[in-house]
Scaffold this motif. Structure first.
Motif, PDB file in Angstrom:
ATOM      1  N   THR A 157      -9.569 -34.772  26.942  1.00 52.26           N
ATOM      2  CA  THR A 157      -9.416 -34.635  25.488  1.00 52.26           C
ATOM      3  C   THR A 157      -9.755 -35.942  24.785  1.00 52.26           C
ATOM      4  OG1 THR A 157      -7.707 -32.942  25.728  1.00 52.26           O
ATOM      5  CG2 THR A 157      -7.799 -34.099  23.628  1.00 52.26           C
ATOM      6  N   ILE A 182     -12.962 -36.561  22.100  1.00 50.44           N
ATOM      7  CA  ILE A 182     -12.689 -36.981  20.716  1.00 50.44           C
ATOM      8  C   ILE A 182     -13.514 -38.216  20.365  1.00 50.44           C
ATOM      9  CG2 ILE A 182     -10.945 -38.000  19.205  1.00 50.44           C
ATOM     10  CD1 ILE A 182      -8.893 -36.130  20.514  1.00 50.44           C
ATOM     11  N   TRP A 227     -16.497 -38.667  17.609  1.00 48.97           N
ATOM     12  CA  TRP A 227     -16.387 -39.744  16.624  1.00 48.97           C
ATOM     13  C   TRP A 227     -17.696 -40.540  16.569  1.00 48.97           C
ATOM     14  CZ3 TRP A 227     -11.218 -42.853  16.088  1.00 48.97           C
ATOM     15  CH2 TRP A 227     -11.330 -43.778  15.040  1.00 48.97           C
TER      16      TRP A 227
END
Length: 514
Positions: free
Chosen positions: A182, A186, A190
């Motif tokens: 996870t 992320i 980004w």
């Protein structure tokens, strides 16, 4: 009675090995599959070299590399439906082609994962010290990875930690992977969003508009460049088959692993395309300071671009690559441990490899053996020559193409009696695995020929022959030698005592029994 859980030979059919049945669902299998591929680590290592080969056609090469993986995955899915056994390539190739080819397919899978385990640990160590330097502001800490004794000790600690997590079984593995995967996804999202934002507001280093030509594989300059690019792209997709090695631990052994493998490949392809487009759009393919074509940036593209793209949050990318390599290091243990388990279970290796921990329901001796082999490989190659270590990683592509290709063709041969009974069978049991297998075996031969040139790798050579070729073929020949030794010690498996060659017409042999 032994404290090890081991179901001994049940005639010549498949049998369970004492693993934790029903421990992995679709989501868990996909997460472990994604972690094994390690998108953050793979992208930072592969984007630069692939750009060097194919330039702006990077997205096209990623798509082309996706095709044989998908074709092979269809064959894996069909084999898993018929034979949900943790030995995967070893078991399936044995059933289709007999024990000799089956043993070598298993060796190819084990050797590839053992080599990449040592590389993943080394990368995790590099980014661990880089992260410490960034956190403390002490740049000297990043140089600790260049200190050979410190590097080796830290690498061994990482391997031991990953082995410990894997040994504790599937529940511990899933818990660790949910967190690490996870986080890295992320950070990658980004990075991509921030890069596109820089392009949109005019602050990108070399803003390059996305073009349809980027997706055209025929625009690549030469077949050699195309083949080199595809070889690299095959490597970056490798690892999805870990979903299949967990089949005896899946909630639905015949369906969940195959579905998870397909979903994993598609998810990874989407991640790669998005990040590749963001990188090319922001940095271009030139050799300027931040260009993706700059040789100084190609060893780790994110190390060069994270600061300009993410600003003060660049440290998150270092953490993401560390997270990615560490999570892949841990999840990659799943595959060789279960292949070794199956080979021990069916007497293709000494029986101790077929033992399972009664507490954690995980491969006992096999997990530790994989860790020891990875640690030993890293120490020997790192002490002798750092070039040898990286040339072996380059040679890894040959082993991947070999065992994937053999497994895909095993699907074609095993299902040959029913391949033409309907369009669905023709596509998934014959055409797709046949094309995928042939493509990968052609890539195996092409890479072997090209790698005879020392320029293909680090430039190291023996008698004018490139070290990449010597190491790649040498590892496969080592497998043949070990197979011969095992035959002399215990010829039963090679005479059909553990697994019998057959086809889907005698599928009663392939029902897992307790």
């Amino acid at each position: 009675m032994s404290t090890d859980v081991r179901t001994t030979g049940q005639g010549t059919g498949l049998s369970r090995k004492g693993l934790s049945a029903g421990a992995v669902g679709l989501l868990g299998a996909v997460v472990i599959g994604v972690s094994s591929i390690a998108p953050a680590y793979t992208l930072t290592a592969a984007l630069g070299p692939t750009v060097a080969e194919v330039g702006v056609n990077l997205p096209a090469i990623f798509l082309v590399g996706f095709v044989p993986m998908l074709l092979v995955a269809l064959g894996y899915r069909e084999l898993n439906k018929a034979m949900p056994d943790s030995g995967t390539s070893f078991t399936w190739a044995t059933r289709a082609f007999g024990p000799w080819i089956g043993w070598m397919a298993g060796w190819g899978a084990i050797a590839a994962t053992i080599i990449v385990l040592s590389n993943l640990a080394a990368v995790a160590v590099d980014f661990f010290y880089l992260m410490l330097a960034q956190l403390t502001g002490n740049e000297a800490l990043a140089d600790l990875t260049l200190n050979l004794p410190v590097n080796i000790v830290t690498t061994l600690v990482f391997i031991a930690a990953a082995c410990w997590v894997s040994y504790r079984g599937m529940e511990t593995i899933k818990t660790v992977q949910y967190v690490l995967v996870t986080f890295q996804l992320i950070v990658l999202a980004w990075f991509a969003i921030a890069a596109f934002a820089h392009v949109a507001n005019g602050s990108a280093f070399d803003a390059t508009p996305i073009s349809a030509e980027w997706f055209n594989p025929f625009a690549v300059g030469s077949f050699s460049a195309f083949a080199a690019g595809v070889s690299l792209s095959i490597f970056i997709y490798w690892g999805w088959d870990v979903c299949l090695t967990m089949n005896e631990e899946a909630t639905n052994p015949k369906k969940t692993p195959g579905r998870a493998a397909g979903v994993t490949i598609v998810v990874i392809m989407a991640i790669y395309l998005i990040v590749a487009l963001a990188t090319l759009s922001f940095a271009g393919v030139g050799d300027g300071e931040l260009g993706a074509g700059n040789p100084d940036n190609q060893g780790s593209i994110f190390a060069a671009l994270a600061g300009p793209v993410m600003g003060p949050f660049a440290i998150l990318m270092s953490m993401a690559v560390l997270s990615s390599s560490a999570s892949s290091l841990q999840s990659t243990f799943v595959s060789p441990a279960r292949t070794l388990l199956a080979m021990g279970h069916y007497d293709a290796l000494p029986p101790k490899y077929g033992t399972v921990s009664p507490r954690y329901k995980s491969p006992r001796y096999a997990t530790v053996a994989a860790a020891v082999a990875a640690a030993g490989f890293y120490v020997v190659t790192r002490v002798l020559s750092e070039n040898a270590l990286w040339d072996t990683i380059t040679a890894l592509g040959m082993m991947i193409c070999f065992y994937y290709g053999v497994t895909a063709l095993a699907c074609v041969w095993y299902f040959r009696a029913e391949a033409f009974r309907g369009a669905g069978n023709f596509l998934s049991k014959f055409l797709a695995p046949l094309l995928g297998g042939v493509i990968l075996l052609v890539m195996f031969v092409k890479t072997a020929i090209d790698s005879m040139d020392p320029a293909y790798g680090s430039g190291s050579e023996v008698g004018g022959i490139g070290m990449v070729f010597i190491l790649g073929i040498g590892v496969l020949l080592l497998g043949a030698v070990l197979m011969g030794i095992q035959y002399r010690r215990n010829p039963g498996f090679f005479k059909g005592a553990g697994l019998r060659k057959g086809t889907s017409q005698n599928a009663f042999d392939d029902v897992l029994t307790d």
